[in-house]
Design a protein around this motif. Structure first.
Motif, PDB file in Angstrom:
ATOM      1  N   SER A   1      -1.136   5.593  10.985  1.00  0.00           N
ATOM      2  CA  SER A   1      -2.231   6.013  11.966  1.00  0.00           C
ATOM      3  C   SER A   1      -2.280   5.495  12.834  1.00  0.00           C
ATOM      4  O   SER A   1      -2.716   6.808  13.763  1.00  0.00           O
ATOM      5  CB  SER A   1      -3.718   5.503  11.079  1.00  0.00           C
ATOM      6  OG  SER A   1      -4.439   5.650  11.139  1.00  0.00           O
TER       7      SER A   1
ATOM      8  N   PRO B   1       2.963  -4.122  -3.440  1.00  0.00           N
ATOM      9  CA  PRO B   1       1.991  -4.319  -2.679  1.00  0.00           C
ATOM     10  C   PRO B   1       2.096  -4.259  -0.931  1.00  0.00           C
ATOM     11  O   PRO B   1       0.544  -3.572  -0.798  1.00  0.00           O
ATOM     12  CB  PRO B   1       2.128  -5.664  -2.816  1.00  0.00           C
ATOM     13  CG  PRO B   1       3.137  -6.687  -2.467  1.00  0.00           C
ATOM     14  CD  PRO B   1       3.687  -5.770  -3.813  1.00  0.00           C
TER      15      PRO B   1
ATOM     16  N   GLU C   1       0.705   2.923   5.927  1.00  0.00           N
ATOM     17  CA  GLU C   1      -1.169   3.531   6.276  1.00  0.00           C
ATOM     18  C   GLU C   1      -1.375   3.008   7.958  1.00  0.00           C
ATOM     19  O   GLU C   1      -1.844   4.005   8.416  1.00  0.00           O
ATOM     20  CB  GLU C   1      -1.429   3.805   5.325  1.00  0.00           C
ATOM     21  CG  GLU C   1      -1.193   4.481   4.169  1.00  0.00           C
ATOM     22  CD  GLU C   1      -2.607   4.017   3.022  1.00  0.00           C
ATOM     23  OE1 GLU C   1      -3.592   4.195   3.086  1.00  0.00           O
ATOM     24  OE2 GLU C   1      -2.045   4.913   1.855  1.00  0.00           O
ATOM     25  N   HIS C   2      -1.855   2.388   8.674  1.00  0.00           N
ATOM     26  CA  HIS C   2      -1.978   1.697   9.357  1.00  0.00           C
ATOM     27  C   HIS C   2      -1.315   1.949  10.266  1.00  0.00           C
ATOM     28  O   HIS C   2      -1.403   3.030  11.346  1.00  0.00           O
ATOM     29  CB  HIS C   2      -2.090   0.149   9.891  1.00  0.00           C
ATOM     30  CG  HIS C   2      -2.890  -0.228   7.896  1.00  0.00           C
ATOM     31  ND1 HIS C   2      -4.293   0.314   8.254  1.00  0.00           N
ATOM     32  CD2 HIS C   2      -3.211  -1.001   7.158  1.00  0.00           C
ATOM     33  CE1 HIS C   2      -5.031  -0.606   7.357  1.00  0.00           C
ATOM     34  NE2 HIS C   2      -4.507  -0.442   6.912  1.00  0.00           N
TER      35      HIS C   2
ATOM     36  N   SER D   1      -4.577   1.989 -11.271  1.00  0.00           N
ATOM     37  CA  SER D   1      -4.396   1.621 -10.010  1.00  0.00           C
ATOM     38  C   SER D   1      -3.393   1.743  -9.171  1.00  0.00           C
ATOM     39  O   SER D   1      -3.209   2.396  -9.972  1.00  0.00           O
ATOM     40  CB  SER D   1      -4.324  -0.630 -10.016  1.00  0.00           C
ATOM     41  OG  SER D   1      -2.690  -1.258 -10.472  1.00  0.00           O
ATOM     42  N   ASP D   2      -3.228   1.335  -7.970  1.00  0.00           N
ATOM     43  CA  ASP D   2      -2.552   1.994  -6.700  1.00  0.00           C
ATOM     44  C   ASP D   2      -0.660   1.560  -7.489  1.00  0.00           C
ATOM     45  O   ASP D   2      -0.995   0.423  -7.752  1.00  0.00           O
ATOM     46  CB  ASP D   2      -2.538   1.328  -5.172  1.00  0.00           C
ATOM     47  CG  ASP D   2      -3.522   2.161  -4.800  1.00  0.00           C
ATOM     48  OD1 ASP D   2      -4.408   3.435  -5.621  1.00  0.00           O
ATOM     49  OD2 ASP D   2      -4.159   1.644  -3.389  1.00  0.00           O
TER      50      ASP D   2
ATOM     51  N   HIS E   1      -4.467   8.579   1.881  1.00  0.00           N
ATOM     52  CA  HIS E   1      -3.618   8.150   1.012  1.00  0.00           C
ATOM     53  C   HIS E   1      -1.954   8.261   1.330  1.00  0.00           C
ATOM     54  O   HIS E   1      -1.567   9.542   1.721  1.00  0.00           O
ATOM     55  CB  HIS E   1      -4.220   8.860  -0.625  1.00  0.00           C
ATOM     56  CG  HIS E   1      -4.017  10.002  -0.363  1.00  0.00           C
ATOM     57  ND1 HIS E   1      -4.881  11.284  -0.314  1.00  0.00           N
ATOM     58  CD2 HIS E   1      -2.670  10.925  -0.613  1.00  0.00           C
ATOM     59  CE1 HIS E   1      -4.044  12.382  -0.585  1.00  0.00           C
ATOM     60  NE2 HIS E   1      -2.802  11.549  -1.205  1.00  0.00           N
ATOM     61  N   HIS E   2      -1.137   7.679   0.660  1.00  0.00           N
ATOM     62  CA  HIS E   2      -0.174   8.349   0.566  1.00  0.00           C
ATOM     63  C   HIS E   2       0.642   7.954  -1.272  1.00  0.00           C
ATOM     64  O   HIS E   2       0.363   7.653  -2.159  1.00  0.00           O
ATOM     65  CB  HIS E   2       1.124   7.317   1.691  1.00  0.00           C
ATOM     66  CG  HIS E   2       0.698   5.367   0.515  1.00  0.00           C
ATOM     67  ND1 HIS E   2       0.079   5.118   1.157  1.00  0.00           N
ATOM     68  CD2 HIS E   2       1.867   5.619   0.159  1.00  0.00           C
ATOM     69  CE1 HIS E   2       0.140   3.855   0.066  1.00  0.00           C
ATOM     70  NE2 HIS E   2       1.332   3.815   0.241  1.00  0.00           N
TER      71      HIS E   2
ATOM     72  N   ASP F   1      -0.148  -0.913   2.181  1.00  0.00           N
ATOM     73  CA  ASP F   1      -0.714  -0.671   3.205  1.00  0.00           C
ATOM     74  C   ASP F   1      -0.423  -0.555   4.597  1.00  0.00           C
ATOM     75  O   ASP F   1      -1.454   0.120   5.765  1.00  0.00           O
ATOM     76  CB  ASP F   1      -2.043  -1.254   2.465  1.00  0.00           C
ATOM     77  CG  ASP F   1      -2.351  -1.069   1.334  1.00  0.00           C
ATOM     78  OD1 ASP F   1      -2.429   0.121   0.736  1.00  0.00           O
ATOM     79  OD2 ASP F   1      -2.956  -2.483   0.687  1.00  0.00           O
ATOM     80  N   GLU F   2       0.452  -1.097   5.285  1.00  0.00           N
ATOM     81  CA  GLU F   2       0.519  -1.446   6.147  1.00  0.00           C
ATOM     82  C   GLU F   2       1.775   0.186   6.764  1.00  0.00           C
ATOM     83  O   GLU F   2       1.282   0.511   8.119  1.00  0.00           O
ATOM     84  CB  GLU F   2       1.869  -2.954   6.610  1.00  0.00           C
ATOM     85  CG  GLU F   2       1.649  -4.379   6.214  1.00  0.00           C
ATOM     86  CD  GLU F   2       2.460  -4.799   6.210  1.00  0.00           C
ATOM     87  OE1 GLU F   2       3.572  -4.465   6.749  1.00  0.00           O
ATOM     88  OE2 GLU F   2       1.855  -5.709   5.603  1.00  0.00           O
TER      89      GLU F   2
END
Length: 144
Positions: free
Chosen positions: A118, A108, A114-115, A89-90, A127-128, A111-112
């Protein structure tokens, strides 16, 4: 080791047309049970007694097949040999700057990032990866 992970990995390989040789099975099994993110050399040394005709090239070729099937990630850090991580998993890695040990940890909230990246740059983020560096407890105590 998770038998389910091994069965799923074998199923994935068969679906992509990859034959399951005893060497491939053993390398996969080793990767799944290894928590040390082994190098190809470490995998070879662990399995050479069981497979005397196996070469380091065989290990590298199989790791490439596994990577292309999305089963392993190749971790490259600096000049050190690539290490291989069975994809579960990540997760992120913390790396000892002294001995090179790599330990997984889960966090966790990224993901923020990445947003944000972007929206600020207009990139379509794929991905990162994040790496944390420090000294492991064994090296800190001088036992490594």
């Amino acid at each position: 080791m998770s038998e389910i992970q091994l069965k799923e990995a074998i199923h994935t390989l068969k679906e992509t047309g990859v034959r399951i040789t005893p060497q491939r099975h053993a390398i996969l099994e080793y990767l799944i049970q290894s928590m040390s993110h082994p190098t190809a050399d470490e995998i070879y040394k662990s399995l050479e007694g069981k497979f005397p005709n196996m070469s380091v090239a065989t290990v590298y070729n199989n790791l490439r097949v596994f990577r292309e099937a999305g089963l392993v990630k190749e971790l490259t850090y600096g000049d050190a040999s690539s290490r291989f991580d069975f994809v579960t998993s990540d997760h992120y890695h913390i790396i000892c700057e002294n001995c090179g040990k790599i330990v997984d940890f889960h966090y966790p909230g990224l993901d923020e990032v990445e947003h944000l990246a972007s929206s600020v740059t207009g990139f379509k983020v794929g991905h990162h990866r994040m790496e944390i560096y420090g000294i492991c407890p064994e090296c800190d105590k001088g036992t490594h």
